[in-house]
Enzyme design. Structure first.
Site, short mmCIF file in Angstrom:
data_model
loop_
_atom_site.label_atom_id
_atom_site.label_comp_id
_atom_site.label_asym_id
_atom_site.label_seq_id
_atom_site.Cartn_x
_atom_site.Cartn_y
_atom_site.Cartn_z
N HIS A 1 11.44 20.98 -24.19
CA HIS A 1 11.15 21.12 -25.49
C HIS A 1 10.29 21.57 -26.06
O HIS A 1 10.18 22.86 -27.83
CB HIS A 1 11.79 19.32 -26.07
CG HIS A 1 12.36 19.33 -25.79
ND1 HIS A 1 12.99 18.13 -25.25
CD2 HIS A 1 13.94 19.55 -25.48
CE1 HIS A 1 14.02 17.65 -24.64
NE2 HIS A 1 15.14 18.72 -25.52
N SER B 1 15.94 16.38 -20.92
CA SER B 1 15.76 14.83 -20.57
C SER B 1 16.95 13.99 -20.12
O SER B 1 16.60 12.85 -19.85
CB SER B 1 16.39 14.42 -22.43
OG SER B 1 15.26 14.90 -23.35
P1 ADP Z 1 21.33 17.83 -27.33
O1 ADP Z 1 21.51 16.18 -26.96
O2 ADP Z 1 21.48 17.67 -29.02
O3 ADP Z 1 22.40 18.80 -26.25
P2 ADP Z 1 18.16 18.01 -26.17
O4 ADP Z 1 16.61 17.19 -26.69
O5 ADP Z 1 19.26 17.73 -24.81
O6 ADP Z 1 19.62 17.68 -27.49
O7 ADP Z 1 18.18 19.60 -26.62
C1 ADP Z 1 17.85 19.89 -27.85
C2 ADP Z 1 17.67 21.31 -27.43
O8 ADP Z 1 16.34 21.50 -26.45
C3 ADP Z 1 18.71 21.75 -27.12
O9 ADP Z 1 18.94 23.20 -27.52
C4 ADP Z 1 18.22 22.41 -25.88
O10 ADP Z 1 19.29 23.65 -25.10
C5 ADP Z 1 17.25 22.10 -25.76
N1 ADP Z 1 16.51 22.27 -24.67
C6 ADP Z 1 16.36 21.00 -23.88
N2 ADP Z 1 15.66 21.29 -22.82
C7 ADP Z 1 15.28 22.21 -22.62
C8 ADP Z 1 13.71 23.03 -21.81
N3 ADP Z 1 13.11 22.89 -20.73
N4 ADP Z 1 14.02 24.67 -22.54
C9 ADP Z 1 14.36 25.10 -23.01
N5 ADP Z 1 15.28 24.21 -24.23
C10 ADP Z 1 15.18 22.69 -23.42
#
Ligand code: ADP
Length: 157
Positions: free
Chosen positions: A18, A129
Site C-alpha cells: 500500500h 493484508s
Molecule cells: P480492500 O479491503 O478494499 O481490498 P485493501 O486495504 O486490502 O482494501 O486494499 C486497498 C487497495 O490497495 C486495493 O486497491 C488493493 O488492490 C491495493 N493493494 C493492496 N495490496 C497491494 C500491494 N501489495 N500492491 C499494490 N496495491 C495493493
C-alpha cells in the site's frame, strides 16, 4: 475536480505494498485522501483508531496526503470530498477482475468519477493484508511487511 483523488481501502493493516502505491499516487495529484472504509459487519484485526494512526504516521512526511475514515459508499465520499479520481492498486489478474467490476458499478453510480489503476511495482505484488494479519495473529513478526512507522508503533506504542 480531477486534481483531488482518493485511495480507499481497509488497511488492516497498511502494508509496504500500500505504502509504495500510495506514495506514487500522491505524486500524481494535488491532494490525495487515503480513506479507511468502515464496514460495521466486518471484524477487523486492528481497530479503526490503530489503522488511522498507522497510516498517519506512515505518511507524515507527505504534505498532500490526508487520512480520513468513512462508512457507506465510496462514491458518496468522493462527492463530499470533491474527489474526481479514485485510485486502486493492481497486483494480479485476480485483482483486475474484482476491481474492474467495482469500477463499473462506481462509474454508473457517480457522475464523472474516474477510476485509475496503478500496477504494483515488482517486489510488492505478493504483499497482502490478509496474509500479514494471519502472521500477526499467529504471533509472527510482521515488520518486514509493514511500513517502518507501523513496526515502530507496534514495538514502542
Ligand atoms: P480492500 O479491503 O478494499 O481490498 P485493501 O486495504 O486490502 O482494501 O486494499 C486497498 C487497495 O490497495 C486495493 O486497491 C488493493 O488492490 C491495493 N493493494 C493492496 N495490496 C497491494 C500491494 N501489495 N500492491 C499494490 N496495491 C495493493
Amino acid at each position: 475536480m480531477k486534481n483531488v483523488a482518493i485511495f480507499p481501502g481497509s488497511f488492516d493493516p497498511v502494508t509496504k505494498g500500500h505504502e509504495e502505491i500510495i506514495r506514487r499516487a500522491a505524486s500524481l495529484f494535488e491532494k490525495l485522501y487515503v480513506a479507511i472504509g468502515v464496514n460495521k459487519k466486518k471484524k477487523y484485526c486492528f481497530d479503526l483508531s490503530q489503522r488511522k494512526r498507522f497510516l498517519e504516521r506512515t505518511f507524515s512526511d507527505v504534505a498532500n496526503i490526508e487520512v480520513v475514515t468513512y462508512e457507506g459508499l465510496t462514491v458518496s465520499l468522493c462527492n463530499s470530498l470533491g474527489a474526481g479520481v479514485l485510485v486502486r492498486g493492481l497486483r494480479s489478474a485476480i485483482d483486475f477482475e474484482y476491481e474492474y467490476k467495482i469500477g463499473a458499478f462506481n462509474e454508473i453510480m457517480s457522475s464523472g468519477l474516474e477510476t485509475i489503476y496503478l500496477a504494483a511495482s515488482p517486489g510488492y505484488t505478493h504483499l497482502s493484508s490478509t496474509i500479514v494479519r494471519e502472521i500477526y495473529l499467529s504471533g509472527g513478526d510482521i515488520t518486514p511487511f509493514v511500513p517502518e512507522a507501523v513496526g515502530s508503533i507496534l514495538q514502542y506504542g
